[in-house]
Motif scaffolding. Structure first.
Motif, PDB file in Angstrom:
ATOM      1  N   ALA A 199       0.812  -1.215   0.000  1.00 48.89           N
ATOM      2  CA  ALA A 199       0.000   0.000   0.000  1.00 48.89           C
ATOM      3  C   ALA A 199       0.846   1.267   0.000  1.00 48.89           C
ATOM      4  N   VAL A 200       2.148   1.125   0.241  1.00 47.73           N
ATOM      5  CA  VAL A 200       3.015   2.311   0.309  1.00 47.73           C
ATOM      6  C   VAL A 200       3.064   3.013  -1.053  1.00 47.73           C
ATOM      7  N   ALA A 201       3.161   2.239  -2.127  1.00 48.59           N
ATOM      8  CA  ALA A 201       3.229   2.845  -3.464  1.00 48.59           C
ATOM      9  C   ALA A 201       1.961   3.630  -3.771  1.00 48.59           C
ATOM     10  N   GLY A 202       0.811   3.107  -3.349  1.00 55.01           N
ATOM     11  CA  GLY A 202      -0.452   3.803  -3.612  1.00 55.01           C
ATOM     12  C   GLY A 202      -0.538   5.139  -2.898  1.00 55.01           C
ATOM     13  N   VAL A 203      -0.060   5.207  -1.656  1.00 50.05           N
ATOM     14  CA  VAL A 203      -0.136   6.467  -0.928  1.00 50.05           C
ATOM     15  C   VAL A 203       0.863   7.477  -1.491  1.00 50.05           C
ATOM     16  N   LEU A 226       7.267  10.078   3.114  1.00 50.92           N
ATOM     17  CA  LEU A 226       6.135   9.177   3.314  1.00 50.92           C
ATOM     18  C   LEU A 226       6.556   7.716   3.211  1.00 50.92           C
ATOM     19  N   SER A 227       7.432   7.399   2.287  1.00 55.89           N
ATOM     20  CA  SER A 227       7.895   6.015   2.156  1.00 55.89           C
ATOM     21  C   SER A 227       8.539   5.533   3.444  1.00 55.89           C
ATOM     22  N   GLU A 228       9.389   6.370   4.023  1.00 54.72           N
ATOM     23  CA  GLU A 228      10.081   5.980   5.261  1.00 54.72           C
ATOM     24  C   GLU A 228       9.118   5.857   6.427  1.00 54.72           C
ATOM     25  N   LEU A 229       8.277   6.869   6.627  1.00 54.87           N
ATOM     26  CA  LEU A 229       7.400   6.874   7.791  1.00 54.87           C
ATOM     27  C   LEU A 229       6.315   5.815   7.704  1.00 54.87           C
ATOM     28  N   VAL A 230       5.721   5.656   6.522  1.00 54.14           N
ATOM     29  CA  VAL A 230       4.655   4.660   6.379  1.00 54.14           C
ATOM     30  C   VAL A 230       5.224   3.246   6.484  1.00 54.14           C
ATOM     31  N   THR A 231       6.377   3.010   5.882  1.00 50.00           N
ATOM     32  CA  THR A 231       6.990   1.684   5.962  1.00 50.00           C
ATOM     33  C   THR A 231       7.317   1.323   7.402  1.00 50.00           C
TER      34      THR A 231
END
Length: 468
Positions: free
Chosen positions: A357-361, A385-390
């Motif tokens: 789902a990271v790519a979608g956000v 966002l990639s770092e924090l969401v992951t």
């Protein structure tokens, strides 16, 4: 010149600087120095017509007493004036600028120091920008007057700013501040020779609490809600866009320094364009026979004030209604014209605890930034966002809430259900990970995290190069 002045008929009358009093028979005169605490402040000379004869030794004794008391009074006045000016200067240097502007509010303040013999008090205020475009508004009053009260006020203001940087809730912040004031009280008692466990000292503290009062309010321009808590301080007032004024219904806790008792936070919805009013008790006690009468009078003054002329001028009009006699206490007034962040300036998404789902956000955030005209921030935002969401998916699970706020800065928020706070560390050369938060800190102007009712929120801010 010499410590003496011409006597009757222009005959100079001189006095030795070390002499207590000197009598001169022709013309009949006697002179004594005005000396206090080893400082020669001047002289006093008495003279009479020659026909009345010279002064007697008893007259010299009277003059000696008059000169000693007069010199002490003059020196006390000189010392009080100097200390009062120093305290006022210290007080003003410790307070923030009279006017400020943030994404959440435009503020203006008025500070009137008391002119009583006891010296100025420890009244203070502050405007503290918080994460996610929020702002904290503070007003407080330290018990006592003079330099000690000003110094204590400075320590408390620094402590509030430090605690506010941790994004604590208002009631939790006051708990920590109460602990600090309690420690200051114990330190003062130790300096006076009192043991902190002495029963008499503890009884005096319980009968007459020593410390300060404080009100701490946080306004969120996105939700339009204000959360406030009070430690023995008068409640803030709100003047709505329609001009009606009312006090926030806050359940005040005990003054700071009592210790061991909880504080209660109150959350209310505030209409955009309202004016939030914080003040100290000098504004409602001046000239009022009753506290309730003073609070009712303040609401009347607020409703009669035209805030359209500017907050600074409106503040002067409000304090202009105080009685003309000398103020018994300092007066501090903080006015905050509240703003709102439009709905179109925020975007949020909820994603499951799935790495896919990271790519979608990232794609959704990119589209939103392009709509806002912030294409130059796309690359950095994707990395953040990639770092924090992951990290949220890996260590906290889901669901994960992502929100973008476009205000004075672009804020990226990632919320998860875990209460574990992240920390930045220095990764070793052989480590394969551990550099994510370091990159976030380097790519943004500031970042941090705060606890929420359902977990925590990690946020990062980027400057808007293209303006609002």
């Amino acid at each position: 010149g010499p410590p003496g002045r011409a006597g009757a008929g222009g005959v100079p009358v001189l006095v030795d600087a070390d002499a207590t009093a000197v009598a001169v028979d022709d013309p009949p005169a006697m002179t004594a120095p005005l000396r206090a605490r080893g400082i020669l402040l001047g002289v006093v000379t008495l003279r009479r017509a020659p026909a009345r004869g010279p002064y007697e030794p008893a007259d010299l004794d009277v003059l000696r007493q008059i000169a000693a008391r007069t010199a002490l009074a003059l020196d006390n006045a000189r010392r009080f004036t100097r200390e009062h000016r120093a305290a006022v200067g210290l007080q003003r240097s410790l307070l923030p600028p009279a006017e400020s502007e943030t994404a959440a509010a435009v503020t203006a303040s008025v500070y009137l120091p008391t002119d009583t013999a006891s010296g100025i008090g420890g009244d203070w205020f502050d405007v503290i920008p918080l994460s996610s475009a929020r702002v904290a508004l503070v007003a407080g009053d330290v018990v006592g007057h003079g330099l000690q009260a000003s110094a204590t006020m400075g320590r408390l203001r620094t402590a509030v700013r430090t605690l506010a940087d941790l994004d604590l809730e208002p009631d939790e912040l006051l708990v920590h501040l109460d602990d600090l004031v309690s420690q200051l009280v114990v330190e003062d008692e130790d300096e006076d020779g009192e043991h902190p466990d002495d029963e008499d000292a503890r009884a005096r503290r319980e009968a007459d609490p020593v410390g300060a009062t404080c009100v701490y309010a946080v306004y969120d321009p996105v939700s339009g809600r204000c959360t406030a808590a009070s430690a023995g301080h008068p409640p803030p007032a709100v003047v709505g866009p329609d001009g009606r004024a009312a006090y926030l219904r806050i359940n005040p806790g005990p003054p700071l320094g009592v210790g061991g008792l909880p504080f209660e936070a109150t959350e209310v919805e505030v209409a955009p364009g309202s004016v939030l009013v914080l003040y100290t008790d000098g504004l409602i006690e001046g000239g009022a026979a009753d506290l309730d009468e003073g609070m009712a009078g303040l609401l009347t003054r607020l409703e009669r004030t035209d805030f359209g002329v500017g907050l600074r001028r409106a503040g002067r009009e409000i304090v202009a209604g105080l009685p003309a006699e000398r103020l018994d206490d300092d007066v501090t007034l903080l006015l905050a014209h509240l703003r709102e962040v439009p709905v179109g300036a925020t975007a949020s998404w909820t994603i499951p605890a799935d790495p896919a789902a990271v790519a979608g956000v990232r794609e959704a955030a990119t589209r939103q930034l392009e709509e806002w005209g912030l294409a130059e921030l796309v690359f950095t935002t994707e990395l953040v966002l990639s770092e924090l969401v992951t990290n949220a998916i890996r260590y906290a699970g889901g669901p994960v809430e992502v929100r973008l706020i476009r205000a004075a800065a672009l804020t990226c928020e990632v919320s998860d259900p875990s209460a574990t706070q992240p920390r930045m560390r220095r990764a070793r050369l052989t480590d394969e990970g551990g550099r994510g938060l370091y990159l976030v800190a380097q790519l943004t102007q500031r970042w941090g995290s705060r606890y929420t009712r359902n977990g925590k929120t990690i946020w990062a801010e980027q400057a808007l190069t293209g303006g609002l």
